[in-house]
Design an enzyme around this catalytic site. Structure first.
Site, PDB file in Angstrom:
ATOM      1  N   ASP A 151     -32.002  16.631  40.842  1.00 61.02           N
ATOM      2  CA  ASP A 151     -31.544  15.628  41.540  1.00 61.02           C
ATOM      3  C   ASP A 151     -30.281  14.831  40.736  1.00 61.02           C
ATOM      4  O   ASP A 151     -30.306  14.325  39.731  1.00 61.02           O
ATOM      5  CB  ASP A 151     -32.515  14.556  41.695  1.00 61.02           C
ATOM      6  CG  ASP A 151     -32.188  13.273  42.496  1.00 61.02           C
ATOM      7  OD1 ASP A 151     -32.765  13.107  43.453  1.00 61.02           O
ATOM      8  OD2 ASP A 151     -31.412  12.638  42.009  1.00 61.02           O
ATOM      9  N   ARG A 176     -32.101   6.913  54.414  1.00 66.18           N
ATOM     10  CA  ARG A 176     -32.595   8.079  55.150  1.00 66.18           C
ATOM     11  C   ARG A 176     -33.560   7.142  56.258  1.00 66.18           C
ATOM     12  O   ARG A 176     -34.520   6.498  55.725  1.00 66.18           O
ATOM     13  CB  ARG A 176     -33.434   9.174  54.865  1.00 66.18           C
ATOM     14  CG  ARG A 176     -33.812   9.913  55.661  1.00 66.18           C
ATOM     15  CD  ARG A 176     -34.982  11.116  54.984  1.00 66.18           C
ATOM     16  NE  ARG A 176     -34.143  12.180  54.135  1.00 66.18           N
ATOM     17  CZ  ARG A 176     -34.310  13.359  54.514  1.00 66.18           C
ATOM     18  NH1 ARG A 176     -35.342  13.803  55.287  1.00 66.18           N
ATOM     19  NH2 ARG A 176     -33.505  14.154  53.598  1.00 66.18           N
ATOM     20  N   THR A 214     -36.332   8.461  62.217  1.00 65.02           N
ATOM     21  CA  THR A 214     -35.398   9.596  62.643  1.00 65.02           C
ATOM     22  C   THR A 214     -34.995  10.390  61.546  1.00 65.02           C
ATOM     23  O   THR A 214     -34.545  11.477  61.795  1.00 65.02           O
ATOM     24  CB  THR A 214     -33.905   8.856  63.358  1.00 65.02           C
ATOM     25  OG1 THR A 214     -33.193   8.382  62.168  1.00 65.02           O
ATOM     26  CG2 THR A 214     -34.197   7.873  64.330  1.00 65.02           C
ATOM     27  N   ASP A 258     -30.641  11.096  39.739  1.00 64.52           N
ATOM     28  CA  ASP A 258     -31.595  10.852  38.794  1.00 64.52           C
ATOM     29  C   ASP A 258     -31.208  11.416  37.304  1.00 64.52           C
ATOM     30  O   ASP A 258     -31.347  10.791  36.265  1.00 64.52           O
ATOM     31  CB  ASP A 258     -33.022  11.629  39.011  1.00 64.52           C
ATOM     32  CG  ASP A 258     -33.613  10.991  39.931  1.00 64.52           C
ATOM     33  OD1 ASP A 258     -33.356   9.685  40.286  1.00 64.52           O
ATOM     34  OD2 ASP A 258     -34.839  11.346  40.482  1.00 64.52           O
TER      35      ASP A 258
HETATM   36  N1  URA Z   1     -29.085  16.010  46.299  1.00 65.72           N
HETATM   37  C1  URA Z   1     -29.253  16.360  44.834  1.00 65.72           C
HETATM   38  O1  URA Z   1     -29.098  15.513  44.161  1.00 65.72           O
HETATM   39  N2  URA Z   1     -29.686  17.711  44.624  1.00 65.72           N
HETATM   40  C2  URA Z   1     -29.961  18.446  45.531  1.00 65.72           C
HETATM   41  O2  URA Z   1     -30.564  19.895  44.983  1.00 65.72           O
HETATM   42  C3  URA Z   1     -30.047  18.209  46.898  1.00 65.72           C
HETATM   43  C4  URA Z   1     -29.387  16.946  47.187  1.00 65.72           C
END
Ligand code: URA
Length: 208
Positions: free
Chosen positions: A199, A103, A107, A202
């Site tokens: 996530d 990212r 921007t 993760d």
């Molecule tokens: N990416 C993820 O790993 N989980 C989400 O809820 C949104 C984006």
């Protein structure tokens, strides 16, 4: 554009386990790969076939084998990798590409830092993997990258999607079909899918 939700009982059962915050990394990884493999079964339903003949030990048999465009899997790094692992169990001859995005701090848009794709990507039918279709920003950028390389036949595979992500992909790439295991309620203020699974990267790799 078509959105297919794979509502097979095995997929939904495994998805329930994946969502559970008490599921550890090893099981999470394996389940994500299994769900991806099962989703691929559905996502490849419209592959072309052609007739040929093989000799069984008894007699010649008219059979059907895959025809048409060769296949490629493209993972959006890093969470998309685990989906590719699962799908390769079903279609081991597919070529594999990788797209890395970060990212941009100014921007806030996803920007490509890495792309390694099969040379003949434009001639292949592509399955792009991104397990969490949240804002849709990464998927749209990855689709841009693939189309810049000449790709014309792409299906996006996400395990969980938010309505916002689907809408963004639909607007930017109306020719791309999407295959998901679930469409959740919404995004929260941090961009996480609710209820989602947290996530994905993760949880796959045990990082925080
Ligand atoms: N990416 C993820 O790993 N989980 C989400 O809820 C949104 C984006």
């Amino acid at each position: 554009m078509k959105v297919t939700t794979v509502d097979h009982p095995l997929v939904q059962h495994k998805l329930a386990l994946i969502r559970d915050k008490n599921t550890g990394s090893k099981d999470f990884r394996e389940l994500m790969a299994e769900v991806s493999m099962l989703m691929a079964y559905e996502a490849t339903r419209d592959l072309e076939l052609e007739e040929t003949v093989v000799e069984t030990p008894v007699a010649p048999a008219r059979v059907k084998v895959l025809a048409g465009k060769k296949l490629a899997l493209v993972a959006i790094l890093r969470a998309g990798l685990v989906m590719v692992d699962g799908i390769l169990r079903l279609i081991p001859a597919a070529r594999v590409g990788h797209i890395g995005l970060y990212r941009d701090p100014e921007t806030l848009e996803p920007t490509q830092y890495y792309a390694k794709l099969p040379l003949d990507i434009a001639e292949r039918r592509i399955f792009l993997t991104d397990p969490m279709l949240a804002t849709g920003g990464s998927a749209v950028r990855a689709l841009d990258v693939l189309k810049e390389k000449g790709a014309t036949h792409i299906k996006l595979m996400s395990i969980i999607a938010a309505p916002e992500g689907i809408e963004r992909v639909m607007k930017a790439h109306p020719d791309v079909d999407i295959c998901v295991a679930a469409v959740d309620e919404r995004l929260n203020e941090k961009g996480y899918i609710v209820p989602g699974l947290g996530d994905a990267g993760d949880r796959i790799y045990g990082t925080k």
